[in-house]
Structure formats: C-alpha cells, structure tokens
Design a protein around this motif. Structure first.
Motif, PDB file in Angstrom:
ATOM      1  N   PRO A  24       0.790  -1.226   0.000  1.00 36.49           N
ATOM      2  CA  PRO A  24       0.000   0.000   0.000  1.00 36.49           C
ATOM      3  C   PRO A  24       0.824   1.279   0.000  1.00 36.49           C
ATOM      4  CG  PRO A  24      -0.057  -1.015   2.167  1.00 36.49           C
ATOM      5  CD  PRO A  24       0.633  -1.984   1.245  1.00 36.49           C
ATOM      6  N   GLY A  25       2.023   1.242   0.539  1.00 38.51           N
ATOM      7  CA  GLY A  25       2.850   2.444   0.622  1.00 38.51           C
ATOM      8  C   GLY A  25       3.816   2.610  -0.528  1.00 38.51           C
ATOM      9  N   TRP A  26       3.900   1.642  -1.409  1.00 38.42           N
ATOM     10  CA  TRP A  26       4.807   1.709  -2.550  1.00 38.42           C
ATOM     11  C   TRP A  26       4.295   2.787  -3.501  1.00 38.42           C
ATOM     12  CZ3 TRP A  26       4.584  -1.383  -7.496  1.00 38.42           C
ATOM     13  CH2 TRP A  26       5.804  -1.342  -8.196  1.00 38.42           C
ATOM     14  N   GLY A  27       5.159   3.662  -3.953  1.00 36.64           N
ATOM     15  CA  GLY A  27       4.766   4.795  -4.791  1.00 36.64           C
ATOM     16  C   GLY A  27       3.847   4.461  -5.957  1.00 36.64           C
ATOM     17  N   PRO A  28       4.190   3.493  -6.791  1.00 36.21           N
ATOM     18  CA  PRO A  28       3.326   3.190  -7.934  1.00 36.21           C
ATOM     19  C   PRO A  28       1.938   2.675  -7.554  1.00 36.21           C
ATOM     20  CG  PRO A  28       5.540   2.367  -8.336  1.00 36.21           C
ATOM     21  CD  PRO A  28       5.498   2.829  -6.904  1.00 36.21           C
ATOM     22  N   THR A  29       1.771   2.128  -6.373  1.00 40.75           N
ATOM     23  CA  THR A  29       0.458   1.599  -5.983  1.00 40.75           C
ATOM     24  C   THR A  29      -0.606   2.687  -5.998  1.00 40.75           C
ATOM     25  OG1 THR A  29       1.472  -0.138  -4.648  1.00 40.75           O
ATOM     26  CG2 THR A  29      -0.834   0.358  -4.196  1.00 40.75           C
ATOM     27  N   ALA A  30      -0.316   3.818  -5.401  1.00 38.87           N
ATOM     28  CA  ALA A  30      -1.294   4.907  -5.368  1.00 38.87           C
ATOM     29  C   ALA A  30      -1.584   5.423  -6.771  1.00 38.87           C
ATOM     30  CB  ALA A  30      -0.809   6.036  -4.465  1.00 38.87           C
ATOM     31  N   ARG A  31      -0.553   5.539  -7.606  1.00 44.33           N
ATOM     32  CA  ARG A  31      -0.771   5.988  -8.991  1.00 44.33           C
ATOM     33  C   ARG A  31      -1.672   5.028  -9.737  1.00 44.33           C
ATOM     34  NH1 ARG A  31       4.581   7.015  -9.145  1.00 44.33           N
ATOM     35  NH2 ARG A  31       5.002   5.231 -10.464  1.00 44.33           N
ATOM     36  N   ILE A  32      -1.429   3.745  -9.566  1.00 42.97           N
ATOM     37  CA  ILE A  32      -2.237   2.721 -10.236  1.00 42.97           C
ATOM     38  C   ILE A  32      -3.669   2.766  -9.708  1.00 42.97           C
ATOM     39  CG2 ILE A  32      -2.553   0.212 -10.451  1.00 42.97           C
ATOM     40  CD1 ILE A  32       0.601   0.091 -10.511  1.00 42.97           C
ATOM     41  N   ALA A  33      -3.825   2.881  -8.395  1.00 39.12           N
ATOM     42  CA  ALA A  33      -5.164   2.901  -7.791  1.00 39.12           C
ATOM     43  C   ALA A  33      -5.958   4.138  -8.206  1.00 39.12           C
ATOM     44  CB  ALA A  33      -5.064   2.823  -6.270  1.00 39.12           C
ATOM     45  N   ARG A  34      -5.271   5.227  -8.523  1.00 41.73           N
ATOM     46  CA  ARG A  34      -5.972   6.439  -8.957  1.00 41.73           C
ATOM     47  C   ARG A  34      -6.503   6.318 -10.385  1.00 41.73           C
ATOM     48  NH1 ARG A  34      -2.352   9.143  -5.589  1.00 41.73           N
ATOM     49  NH2 ARG A  34      -0.723   9.334  -7.141  1.00 41.73           N
ATOM     50  N   SER A  35      -6.024   5.362 -11.128  1.00 46.66           N
ATOM     51  CA  SER A  35      -6.408   5.251 -12.539  1.00 46.66           C
ATOM     52  C   SER A  35      -7.666   4.395 -12.714  1.00 46.66           C
ATOM     53  CB  SER A  35      -5.281   4.628 -13.347  1.00 46.66           C
ATOM     54  OG  SER A  35      -5.715   4.422 -14.683  1.00 46.66           O
ATOM     55  N   PRO A  36      -8.687   4.952 -13.366  1.00 47.19           N
ATOM     56  CA  PRO A  36      -9.855   4.131 -13.686  1.00 47.19           C
ATOM     57  C   PRO A  36      -9.570   3.154 -14.824  1.00 47.19           C
ATOM     58  CG  PRO A  36     -10.123   6.328 -14.606  1.00 47.19           C
ATOM     59  CD  PRO A  36      -8.850   6.341 -13.799  1.00 47.19           C
ATOM     60  N   LEU A  37      -8.426   3.318 -15.474  1.00 47.43           N
ATOM     61  CA  LEU A  37      -8.076   2.447 -16.599  1.00 47.43           C
ATOM     62  C   LEU A  37      -7.743   1.021 -16.169  1.00 47.43           C
ATOM     63  CD1 LEU A  37      -5.951   4.920 -18.746  1.00 47.43           C
ATOM     64  CD2 LEU A  37      -8.380   4.341 -18.973  1.00 47.43           C
ATOM     65  N   THR A  38      -7.559   0.815 -14.866  1.00 49.52           N
ATOM     66  CA  THR A  38      -7.251  -0.535 -14.384  1.00 49.52           C
ATOM     67  C   THR A  38      -8.354  -1.525 -14.722  1.00 49.52           C
ATOM     68  OG1 THR A  38      -8.208   0.014 -12.253  1.00 49.52           O
ATOM     69  CG2 THR A  38      -5.800   0.249 -12.475  1.00 49.52           C
ATOM     70  N   VAL A  39      -9.591  -1.032 -14.866  1.00 47.74           N
ATOM     71  CA  VAL A  39     -10.716  -1.929 -15.143  1.00 47.74           C
ATOM     72  C   VAL A  39     -10.907  -2.196 -16.636  1.00 47.74           C
ATOM     73  CG1 VAL A  39     -11.932  -1.311 -13.029  1.00 47.74           C
ATOM     74  CG2 VAL A  39     -12.481  -0.138 -15.159  1.00 47.74           C
ATOM     75  N   VAL A  40     -10.217  -1.467 -17.501  1.00 44.42           N
ATOM     76  CA  VAL A  40     -10.429  -1.634 -18.941  1.00 44.42           C
ATOM     77  C   VAL A  40     -10.182  -3.073 -19.401  1.00 44.42           C
ATOM     78  CG1 VAL A  40      -9.597  -0.936 -21.235  1.00 44.42           C
ATOM     79  CG2 VAL A  40     -10.146   0.798 -19.512  1.00 44.42           C
ATOM     80  N   PRO A  41      -9.101  -3.745 -18.984  1.00 44.86           N
ATOM     81  CA  PRO A  41      -8.931  -5.135 -19.429  1.00 44.86           C
ATOM     82  C   PRO A  41     -10.088  -6.043 -19.000  1.00 44.86           C
ATOM     83  CG  PRO A  41      -6.873  -4.303 -18.538  1.00 44.86           C
ATOM     84  CD  PRO A  41      -7.924  -3.273 -18.233  1.00 44.86           C
ATOM     85  N   VAL A  42     -10.587  -5.833 -17.798  1.00 41.31           N
ATOM     86  CA  VAL A  42     -11.718  -6.637 -17.317  1.00 41.31           C
ATOM     87  C   VAL A  42     -12.969  -6.311 -18.134  1.00 41.31           C
ATOM     88  CG1 VAL A  42     -13.127  -7.268 -15.323  1.00 41.31           C
ATOM     89  CG2 VAL A  42     -10.716  -6.700 -15.001  1.00 41.31           C
ATOM     90  N   LEU A  43     -13.161  -5.047 -18.466  1.00 39.80           N
ATOM     91  CA  LEU A  43     -14.319  -4.662 -19.265  1.00 39.80           C
ATOM     92  C   LEU A  43     -14.233  -5.210 -20.686  1.00 39.80           C
ATOM     93  CD1 LEU A  43     -14.891  -1.014 -18.017  1.00 39.80           C
ATOM     94  CD2 LEU A  43     -16.148  -3.094 -17.390  1.00 39.80           C
ATOM     95  N   LEU A  44     -13.028  -5.372 -21.202  1.00 36.73           N
ATOM     96  CA  LEU A  44     -12.870  -6.005 -22.522  1.00 36.73           C
ATOM     97  C   LEU A  44     -13.278  -7.476 -22.453  1.00 36.73           C
ATOM     98  CD1 LEU A  44      -9.556  -4.324 -23.725  1.00 36.73           C
ATOM     99  CD2 LEU A  44     -11.905  -3.842 -24.497  1.00 36.73           C
ATOM    100  N   VAL A  45     -12.934  -8.132 -21.354  1.00 35.43           N
ATOM    101  CA  VAL A  45     -13.398  -9.509 -21.145  1.00 35.43           C
ATOM    102  C   VAL A  45     -14.920  -9.517 -21.064  1.00 35.43           C
ATOM    103  CG1 VAL A  45     -13.436 -11.448 -19.519  1.00 35.43           C
ATOM    104  CG2 VAL A  45     -11.266 -10.317 -20.075  1.00 35.43           C
ATOM    105  N   TYR A  46     -15.470  -8.554 -20.329  1.00 33.95           N
ATOM    106  CA  TYR A  46     -16.924  -8.433 -20.228  1.00 33.95           C
ATOM    107  C   TYR A  46     -17.548  -8.344 -21.620  1.00 33.95           C
ATOM    108  CZ  TYR A  46     -21.438  -6.154 -19.769  1.00 33.95           C
ATOM    109  OH  TYR A  46     -22.751  -5.828 -19.902  1.00 33.95           O
TER     110      TYR A  46
END
Length: 141
Positions: A24-46
């Motif tokens: 949770p404290g690793w720098g890239p984690t917060a950047r990744i969590a702020r991005s709504p794009l994380t769900v795009v691959p799952v939505l493509l599966v959808y």
C-alpha cells in the motif's frame, strides 16, 4: 473459451488488489489505484462475454425481473459477463476505498484485511468501510 474468459476477469484485476493489500505504501500503488483504466482489461473480457448474449442481456437489463435474470445467468456467457462486471465494479470500489483510506490515514494493517473482505464479499467490505470512514471523518473534524 467462456471458462478462460471467466477466470481471466479475476486474474486481470488481481495485480491491482495485491498491490493495494500488500504494497500500500509503494509509490506506484497509489498511482495505479488512482487510474480508472485498471478496469479496462476486465471490461474487454466483459464485452467478449456479453456480445454473444446481447439480446438476452438487453432483455434482462431493460425489463428486469428475476426470471429474466435467471435465464441470462443460466447461459455460460451470461454468467461470465455478470461475473466480469462484478469484478470490474468491485475493483473500482476497492480502489476508491484504498485511496479514501490513505486520505483519512487509516492504517494499512486495517485496510489490508478490509480490502480482502471487499475482494471476497464486496458489499460487506464496503459497508464496513463506510462505517469506518464516517467514524474517522468525525474524528478528523
């Protein structure tokens, strides 16, 4: 193919969950969590699962009733599409919880188990977090 896509929807979301829970404290984690794009691959599966059953899906969402929804989820692609949608929305909820927890200064030792609960039973995890958030917000005022 449906079974592969069903399983893939979870595995595409898992790295984000793992980062929020175990790093949770690793720098890239917060950047990744702020991005709504994380769900795009799952939505493509959808989409891959929903398109073949689009008429049934449209019927289920445009005139919702239990029997119509039951008919949709009796189809492998229908059940898979619903699952992928749940995975995507749960991930967005988890990302919001992670970011809110950080903003409110909630300990990662508390947020980690809460995020695990949310991965497994999202409504329960969200309800517990909303209570924690309300209490924490009151204490910060």
């Amino acid at each position: 193919m449906t079974v592969i896509l069903f399983e893939l929807s979870f595995w595409l979301a898992a790295p984000v969950w793992l980062l929020m829970i175990f790093a949770p404290g690793w720098g890239p984690t917060a950047r990744i969590a702020r991005s709504p794009l994380t769900v795009v691959p799952v939505l493509l599966v959808y989409l891959g699962l929903a398109v073949p059953v689009f008429p049934e899906l449209w019927t289920a969402v445009s005139s919702p009733d239990l029997e119509t929804f039951r008919e949709l989820t009796a189809l492998a692609d229908g059940a898979g599409a619903v699952w992928a949608q749940v995975i995507a929305w749960d991930l967005l909820v988890g990302q919001w919880m992670y970011l809110e927890g950080r903003r409110l200064g909630v300990s990662p030792l508390l947020m980690g188990p809460l995020l695990v609960l949310t991965v497994l039973l999202s409504p329960f995890g969200l309800l517990v977090f909303l209570g924690l958030r309300a209490a924490r917000s009151r204490n910060l005022e």
